[in-house]
Design a protein around this motif. Structure first.
Motif, PDB file in Angstrom:
ATOM      1  N   ALA A 281      -6.582  -2.926  -0.850  1.00  0.00           N
ATOM      2  CA  ALA A 281      -5.610  -3.210   0.205  1.00  0.00           C
ATOM      3  C   ALA A 281      -5.874  -2.419   1.475  1.00  0.00           C
ATOM      4  O   ALA A 281      -5.172  -2.584   2.468  1.00  0.00           O
ATOM      5  CB  ALA A 281      -4.197  -2.903  -0.292  1.00  0.00           C
ATOM      6  N   HIS A 282      -6.889  -1.556   1.467  1.00  0.00           N
ATOM      7  CA  HIS A 282      -7.238  -0.734   2.629  1.00  0.00           C
ATOM      8  C   HIS A 282      -6.095   0.181   3.056  1.00  0.00           C
ATOM      9  O   HIS A 282      -5.865   0.377   4.248  1.00  0.00           O
ATOM     10  CB  HIS A 282      -7.669  -1.608   3.810  1.00  0.00           C
TER      11      HIS A 282
ATOM     12  N   ARG B 255      -1.516  -6.705   9.390  1.00  0.00           N
ATOM     13  CA  ARG B 255      -2.043  -6.483   8.040  1.00  0.00           C
ATOM     14  C   ARG B 255      -1.242  -5.405   7.310  1.00  0.00           C
ATOM     15  O   ARG B 255      -0.951  -5.527   6.124  1.00  0.00           O
ATOM     16  CB  ARG B 255      -3.524  -6.112   8.107  1.00  0.00           C
TER      17      ARG B 255
ATOM     18  N   THR C   2      -6.762 -11.537   6.332  1.00  0.00           N
ATOM     19  CA  THR C   2      -6.220 -11.229   5.007  1.00  0.00           C
ATOM     20  C   THR C   2      -6.858 -12.117   3.949  1.00  0.00           C
ATOM     21  O   THR C   2      -7.018 -13.320   4.142  1.00  0.00           O
ATOM     22  CB  THR C   2      -4.703 -11.438   4.989  1.00  0.00           C
TER      23      THR C   2
ATOM     24  N   MET D 213      -7.012  -8.217  -0.776  1.00  0.00           N
ATOM     25  CA  MET D 213      -6.047  -7.319  -0.158  1.00  0.00           C
ATOM     26  C   MET D 213      -4.653  -7.532  -0.741  1.00  0.00           C
ATOM     27  O   MET D 213      -3.922  -6.572  -1.016  1.00  0.00           O
ATOM     28  CB  MET D 213      -6.008  -7.531   1.356  1.00  0.00           C
TER      29      MET D 213
END
Length: 345
Positions: free
Chosen positions: A98-99, A116, A285, A289
């Motif tokens: 998911a960063h 995001r 996305t 993610m």
């Protein structure tokens, strides 16, 4: 119980930590990425950040020891040890896919109006809440055990409040001023204040104070306390719901949002040439993610622990840290790609 004074001051320290790191060094305070860099890309700056977090322990012990986080016992059985590793693995895989986590996406991303980050928060928060309700159906926590509703406010003594305000004020002023002083002192001797110098002592001083403010903010707001987080996730059962984390949103995110809107990102940060904010948008996305944010939400909801607080608990309980951190790094190994464009979380 609801702690409006401590949580407000702790949340503002979290804001200050993210603010100086962003507008001095141009980087996002992504706790999960900092943790990965300990293994994958150790630098003096990473060491300075974690040294600052470690320093929060003796500083609070000397000034306000009652605000040091009290953790549940370390795992004492093989089953609880395996579960601790599993929680770390879920959070490790989820935050990498998911960063980011609560620091990179919630504290830093929402305050930059990142689509995001807003999506990630919109996924992991309800997933964490649902998971907590399913795994802990009684919703009782160690911070809400009396007959008094958990949303009832409790306040520190006048002396403790004065000490807390003084500690926060001195720490914030030092974090704002000392890196600038270091830059001026070193500019003529080592050119360390030059924005092209990535090893600037001023940058390292910023990372040190960002780590200190982050650690103090987590302790004082009690976001580092798994039971406190779990009590917030007990909503909407009000008698066991602790609304303290709402103040983290109000005083940890909104001040950063106002600062970012007023300063913008068109000019370069104070000690480097550009901001490292990543170049992907909401349109980029993908399923990974989304699944990552959900996996992080499950791990966070089950344990009440995300990467930043996990660092503090690992310092206080090395045995727990060895298990959880081992799972965290193992989870990240299942993904080969690095988060895009700097530290996202």
């Amino acid at each position: 119980m609801f702690t409006p004074v401590e949580t407000t001051i702790g949340a503002f320290l979290l804001h200050q930590a993210t603010s100086i790191l962003l507008h001095n060094n141009g980087t996002i305070l992504g706790a999960s990425e900092y943790m990965r860099r300990v293994v994958s890309k150790p630098t003096f700056g990473v060491a300075a950040f974690f040294a600052g977090m470690i320093a929060s322990f003796p500083l609070l012990r000397l000034t306000l020891p009652e605000l040091l986080t009290r953790y549940p016992p370390s795992p004492s059985t093989s089953g609880s040890a395996v579960m601790t590793v599993a929680m770390g693995l879920l959070v490790g895989w989820g935050t990498k896919a998911a960063h980011g986590c609560t620091s990179g996406h919630m504290l830093c991303g929402l305050s930059r109006l990142s689509g995001r980050s807003a999506l990630a928060v919109a996924i992991f928060f309800p997933v964490a809440l649902t998971t907590h309700h399913l795994v802990h159906p009684s919703l009782m926590t160690s911070v809400c055990t009396s007959d008094v509703p958990c949303y009832t406010a409790t306040y520190p003594t006048q002396a403790a409040t004065t000490s807390l305000i003084a500690l926060a004020a001195v720490t914030i002023a030092s974090g704002r001023l000392i890196p600038r002083i270091v830059a001026r002192l070193t500019k003529n001797t080592k050119n360390a204040g030059d924005k092209s110098d990535d090893t600037s002592l001023a940058r390292h001083a910023t990372e040190l104070f960002a780590g200190l403010e982050f650690g103090l903010g987590l302790h004082i707001s009690q976001m580092s306390n798994p039971a406190k987080v779990a009590a917030f996730l007990s909503f909407p059962r009000l008698e066991v719901w602790d609304p303290s984390m709402m103040l983290v949103i109000a005083f940890g995110i909104l001040p950063s949002l106002l600062e970012n809107l007023s300063k913008g990102f068109s000019k370069s940060p104070r000690f480097t040439t550009k901001y490292e904010l990543g170049n992907k948008t909401f349109a980029d996305t993908d399923w990974k993610m989304v699944l990552g944010a959900a996996a992080f939400g499950v791990g966070w909801g089950m344990s009440g622990t995300c990467p930043g607080p996990a660092v503090l608990r690992s310092i206080a309980q090395p045995a727990w840290g060895l298990l959880w951190m081992g799972g965290f790094w193992l989870g990240g190994m299942f993904l080969s790609e690095e988060p895009e464009g700097g530290m996202c979380g």
